[in-house]
Design an enzyme around this catalytic site. Structure first.
Site, PDB file in Angstrom:
ATOM      1  CD  GLU A  12      -2.499  -1.045   2.726  1.00 52.34           C
ATOM      2  OE1 GLU A  12      -3.711  -1.092   2.760  1.00 52.34           O
ATOM      3  OE2 GLU A  12      -1.796  -0.944   3.742  1.00 52.34           O
ATOM      4  CG  ASP A 217     -11.203 -10.245   5.535  1.00 50.28           C
ATOM      5  OD1 ASP A 217     -11.822 -10.450   6.576  1.00 50.28           O
ATOM      6  OD2 ASP A 217     -10.171  -9.531   5.497  1.00 50.28           O
TER       7      ASP A 217
HETATM    8  N1  ADE Z   1      -7.521  -6.879   8.241  1.00 52.19           N
HETATM    9  C1  ADE Z   1      -8.089  -7.368   7.123  1.00 52.19           C
HETATM   10  N2  ADE Z   1      -8.962  -8.347   7.400  1.00 52.19           N
HETATM   11  C2  ADE Z   1      -8.940  -8.497   8.743  1.00 52.19           C
HETATM   12  C3  ADE Z   1      -9.588  -9.362   9.632  1.00 52.19           C
HETATM   13  N3  ADE Z   1     -10.457 -10.273   9.185  1.00 52.19           N
HETATM   14  N4  ADE Z   1      -9.313  -9.251  10.949  1.00 52.19           N
HETATM   15  C4  ADE Z   1      -8.421  -8.325  11.384  1.00 52.19           C
HETATM   16  N5  ADE Z   1      -7.772  -7.496  10.589  1.00 52.19           N
HETATM   17  C5  ADE Z   1      -8.026  -7.563   9.273  1.00 52.19           C
END
Ligand code: ADE
Length: 265
Positions: A12, A217
């Site tokens: 990033e 996610d």
């Molecule tokens: N960053 C991206 N996805 C995450 C997740 N599921 N839990 C904690 N930090 C994250």
């Protein structure tokens, strides 16, 4: 303004460092700081690495050693609510440390001796960041994200959300945990591992901060699948273009903001 820009992941940060005018590199306390100008704004870019302590140390160093006056954090996050989808952008209104629990001495989530559970993001800075995010989705998204990546991650009409981000030293991949947190923390939109630590450091040092997260996610058992591909091909582009728009605050952003306001969206 001397803007500190913290990224959690190298992918990033790379585009921003490449875009810097007259950058110079300073290594301090196991981190590399890039000092220069980003689209006419004096800026310092740094990688925090992952987790709350790493993020708090980085934010504090930016303020105390580099004298930054404002801090932006960019990164990825898991969805904290059913209305939030992969590819959406979340801009924090406030941030909480979801793994802070000194009960029964202090209420759950309260950072002892601060009297606070939620640390605010700066409203003005966050609005400017959200405007940059809206403009990115309206104007840049189609060209910035390759069609096969959009298809692979099911990115159709990404949206911007503003709300509560919860941070903890834990990668969240259990839907039951997210459901409980969502019930315990009204307004939750995303979970990640750094934002609330930056917000606490900035609160204590009276420095305005804003946090932007691309949802990578659904914080379930699939959370780690294709994570790195997403960071490279999607989140890195989001961070670059949104920060560029944030810095430029160009005519285009102002026009889009005005038309959104007149349309009442
Ligand atoms: N960053 C991206 N996805 C995450 C997740 N599921 N839990 C904690 N930090 C994250």
């Amino acid at each position: 303004m001397l803007l500190g820009i913290i990224s959690a992941l190298a992918e990033e940060q790379q585009g921003l460092v490449e875009a810097m005018q007259s950058p110079y590199k300073l290594v301090h306390g196991q981190r590399t700081y890039w000092v220069g100008q980003l689209w006419e704004i004096d800026a310092v870019c740094v990688l925090s690495r992952i987790g709350k302590v790493a993020a708090a140390v980085t934010a504090t160093t930016l303020v105390e050693k580099f004298g930054v006056t404002h801090i932006l954090f960019t990164g990825v996050a898991g969805a904290g609510d059913k209305s939030v989808r992969v590819g959406d952008i979340v801009v924090a209104e406030s941030l909480v440390q979801h793994d802070m629990d000194a009960s029964p001495l202090f209420p759950r989530f309260e950072v002892p001796l601060t009297g606070l559970t939620h640390f605010p993001a700066d409203h003005h800075l966050s609005t400017r960041l959200a405007d940059a995010a809206y403009a990115f989705l309206d104007e840049d998204f189609a060209a910035a994200i390759a069609p096969q990546e959009r298809a692979a991650f099911g990115l159709t009409r990404p949206r911007v959300h503003r709300g509560l981000i919860a941070s903890g030293d834990q990668f969240m991949d259990d839907p039951a945990h997210i459901n409980r947190l969502n019930a315990d923390l009204p307004g939750l939109v995303a979970v990640e591992m750094e934002g609330a630590a930056v917000a606490q450091a900035c609160y204590e040092l009276a420095i305005p901060c804003a946090v932007m997260r691309t949802i990578s996610d659904n914080a379930n058992e699939n959370a780690a699948t294709d994570f790195l591909r997403f960071v490279k091909s999607v989140a890195a582009q989001y961070a670059f273009y949104v920060v560029r728009r944030f810095c430029r605050q160009d005519e285009e952003t102002v026009k889009i903001q005005a038309s959104r306001e007149s349309a009442g969206t």
